[in-house]
Design an enzyme around this catalytic site. Sequence first.
Site, short mmCIF file in Angstrom:
data_model
loop_
_atom_site.label_atom_id
_atom_site.label_comp_id
_atom_site.label_asym_id
_atom_site.label_seq_id
_atom_site.Cartn_x
_atom_site.Cartn_y
_atom_site.Cartn_z
N CYS A 13 0.91 -1.19 -0.09
CA CYS A 13 -0.03 0.03 0.11
C CYS A 13 1.05 1.15 0.03
O CYS A 13 1.95 1.23 0.26
CB CYS A 13 -0.97 0.00 1.17
SG CYS A 13 -1.80 -1.66 1.55
N ARG B 47 4.42 0.25 -5.87
CA ARG B 47 4.62 -0.54 -5.00
C ARG B 47 3.65 -1.83 -4.87
O ARG B 47 3.73 -2.80 -4.29
CB ARG B 47 4.18 0.28 -3.43
CG ARG B 47 5.38 1.37 -3.07
CD ARG B 47 4.63 2.28 -1.87
NE ARG B 47 4.55 1.59 -0.96
CZ ARG B 47 5.35 1.57 0.32
NH1 ARG B 47 6.49 2.22 -0.02
NH2 ARG B 47 5.27 0.87 1.28
N TRP C 9 -3.09 -2.69 -1.54
CA TRP C 9 -2.97 -4.00 -1.79
C TRP C 9 -3.54 -4.98 -0.80
O TRP C 9 -3.22 -4.97 0.46
CB TRP C 9 -1.35 -4.23 -1.78
CG TRP C 9 -0.65 -5.39 -2.57
CD1 TRP C 9 -0.52 -5.61 -3.86
CD2 TRP C 9 -0.56 -6.60 -1.70
NE1 TRP C 9 -0.22 -7.01 -3.87
CE2 TRP C 9 0.08 -7.48 -2.85
CE3 TRP C 9 -0.62 -7.17 -0.45
CZ2 TRP C 9 0.34 -8.89 -2.37
CZ3 TRP C 9 -0.08 -8.40 -0.15
CH2 TRP C 9 0.26 -9.15 -0.98
N ASN D 49 -1.18 1.69 6.19
CA ASN D 49 -0.41 0.69 5.53
C ASN D 49 -0.07 -0.32 6.74
O ASN D 49 0.39 0.28 7.87
CB ASN D 49 0.98 1.33 5.19
CG ASN D 49 0.77 1.80 3.82
OD1 ASN D 49 -0.21 1.89 3.25
ND2 ASN D 49 1.82 2.51 3.19
N GLY D 50 0.26 -1.52 6.48
CA GLY D 50 0.49 -2.52 7.55
C GLY D 50 -0.89 -3.45 7.91
O GLY D 50 -1.75 -3.64 6.97
N GLU E 284 17.44 -16.27 -9.79
CA GLU E 284 17.37 -14.92 -10.18
C GLU E 284 16.49 -14.71 -11.68
O GLU E 284 15.49 -14.15 -11.80
CB GLU E 284 18.32 -14.13 -9.76
CG GLU E 284 17.86 -12.47 -10.15
CD GLU E 284 16.45 -11.99 -9.08
OE1 GLU E 284 16.38 -12.35 -8.55
OE2 GLU E 284 16.49 -10.72 -9.57
N LYS F 136 12.89 -13.38 -12.41
CA LYS F 136 12.55 -12.38 -13.38
C LYS F 136 11.44 -12.82 -14.52
O LYS F 136 10.58 -12.03 -14.61
CB LYS F 136 13.90 -11.76 -13.98
CG LYS F 136 14.80 -11.22 -13.03
CD LYS F 136 14.44 -9.81 -12.77
CE LYS F 136 13.71 -9.46 -11.55
NZ LYS F 136 14.20 -9.83 -10.30
N GLU G 298 7.82 -13.47 -12.89
CA GLU G 298 6.91 -12.55 -12.31
C GLU G 298 6.50 -11.43 -13.16
O GLU G 298 5.41 -10.95 -12.81
CB GLU G 298 7.94 -11.83 -10.85
CG GLU G 298 9.07 -10.99 -11.27
CD GLU G 298 9.96 -10.61 -10.16
OE1 GLU G 298 9.29 -10.54 -8.98
OE2 GLU G 298 11.06 -10.28 -10.16
N HIS H 254 15.73 -35.93 -11.82
CA HIS H 254 15.35 -36.63 -10.93
C HIS H 254 13.72 -36.18 -10.63
O HIS H 254 13.08 -35.89 -9.60
CB HIS H 254 16.06 -36.54 -9.52
CG HIS H 254 17.56 -36.88 -9.49
ND1 HIS H 254 17.72 -38.24 -9.58
CD2 HIS H 254 18.62 -36.32 -9.63
CE1 HIS H 254 19.06 -38.54 -9.74
NE2 HIS H 254 19.47 -37.24 -9.62
N LYS I 135 6.18 -4.30 -4.50
CA LYS I 135 7.56 -3.87 -4.21
C LYS I 135 8.20 -4.08 -2.89
O LYS I 135 9.18 -4.50 -2.73
CB LYS I 135 7.77 -2.48 -4.60
CG LYS I 135 9.22 -1.93 -4.63
CD LYS I 135 9.85 -2.25 -5.90
CE LYS I 135 11.20 -1.88 -6.00
NZ LYS I 135 12.09 -2.82 -7.16
#
Length: 595
Positions: A2, A27, A73, A97-98, A468, A472, A475, A491, A590
């Site tokens: 948020c 964000r 969010w 926020n939170g 990584e 990338k 996402e 395997h 973010k």
Amino acid sequence: MCGIIGYNGKEDAIPIVIDGLKSLEYRGYDSSGIAYFWNEKIKVVKEKGRISELEKIIDKEDKPTLAIGHTRWATHGKPSRVNSHPHSVGKVTIVHNGIIENYASLKEDLISKGYKFLSETDTEVAAAMIDYLYKEEKNKLKVLEKLEEVLEGSYALLILFEDEEDMIYAIRKGSPLIVAKSEIGNLVASDIPAILDYTKDYYLLDEGEIAVVSKKDIKFYQEDKEIEKELLTFKFDAGSAKKEGFKHFMLKEIYEQPRVIKNYLDHYLNNMDLIPDLSLYEKIHIVACGSAYHAGLIGNYLFSEYGDIEASCYVASEYRYQKNFIDDKTLVILISQSGETADTIASLRLAKERGAKTLGIVNVVGSTIARESDQVIYINAGCEIAVATTKAYTLQVLTLSLCAYKLGITKGKIDNKLAKELKDAYYNLPLEIEEILKLDYKKYAVKIAKSKSAFFIGRLLDYCICEEGSLKLKEISYIHSETYPAGELKHGTISLIEKNTPVIAVITDPKIALKTISNIKETRARGAYTLILKTKDIEVSEDIYDDVIEIETLNDLVSSILTIVPLQMLAYHVADSLGYDIDKPRNLAKSVTVE
Ligand code: G6P
């Protein structure tokens, strides 16, 4: 996650708050809203979806000079208009926020006191609690101080009281808030980009502090007393939060890497005293989330290889709950771009409680991890806007690489000759990256874009980089992607390889190159489209790959920074060819300030 912005000044507050919200879009969010005083009442307008949806329903005639805004969010309750912020209860309107962890029991209590709730959110409960406390205790500062005892969890709150038209109250615990004076008026925000159009100077609100923001001034209080706060300055270009002609922030940030790496090296490699001496510790734990964790995997490898020290790397959300063998001889390194990731902060606090020394590798100056770690190395990436991190990740790896380099020299594992060669190679990195950026990635990207899933394989350091590269890709392109140590794919997972499934193999280490090549052959024999990313010294016969990307041969300490760049470019062009909203991938945030 948020975003928050508040404005109190002499201009029309709505466009200022809407622009501020847009600058915080990166964000991650799924709805937005705004509240302002109009005709002596607080008016709340909110909507699900993009900020453009909110703009459509704001009355163009309204010209308030004070407003607060929020991008949400979703955590408690689905994305919907009713669950969006601001939330109003009684005389109180807030954005938050939170997460309020004890909201369920508070809600029950407030219902028994006659409060009714419209949404599923914890925020509406916080608004009701403030309203209740305000009825009991008329002094607003005392109410907000009491809040700290009542609310469990994390919060950054902007609060409007219906009976005080000219004031925004701000308070935080866990989630960050900054407060700024500017020529157009006073601002409060969850993050720097929201204020950069007006000023670079800001105050960082600390836990337990309250900011009272009027049109004229900003006052800070702690435990009932007014306090003075230090004015901080954002040192980077305001331009670094703008797209500057690039189609997406992600592409711009990929292209910024040579410059930020050069600045970083000029600062740190020229003055290695700024890099901590890791030889003081018996073991090292690296703790982080997401891409920062992937950077940690590389650090882990380099520390063991070049620093000859026992090192392990952990995902923060696991580390904070598992059994950890740490003591005062352990260094716990916390890596975080934002410095506000909830699980990484919790791991830092746990490490300190157990007596370990802590080192934060952080981008955002003054963030919680930067402030609470015993030592901090700032990576100085500037604002990173794209949700998918690129330049911050690269600088995190470079920081770990320099730590390993210094450790290797201190322990005599890197002799003078090698140290000199490495120093030259580090300084040459920006040029190497510029060369790599000139390659054509679109021709490979269109082949990968047709697939439902992809696999990345590599061994040792190459495996860490694959982690990584794969993240990338998935996402931003929503193509299912997995990483495997090259020898492990057979395997089980090799059963998923069919005709044209992309297998992207990284080979930069000659001592295990032949092993990885065998594994590539296994996938090609099953019809995979194979793309090899390799250093020039490694020879591969043409019949084992469909496409190949070559990079310069460098020592691991340096190549670990270079090798990711083609994978960033590949992911970007796959997502771009599919037409996705690259800077704001669905469901992602973010900065993840909740567990
Ligand atoms: C989120 C971001 C990732 C980031 C991770 C850790 O998931 O989308 O890009 O790597 O959080 O964030 P931090 O700020 O701690 O580096």
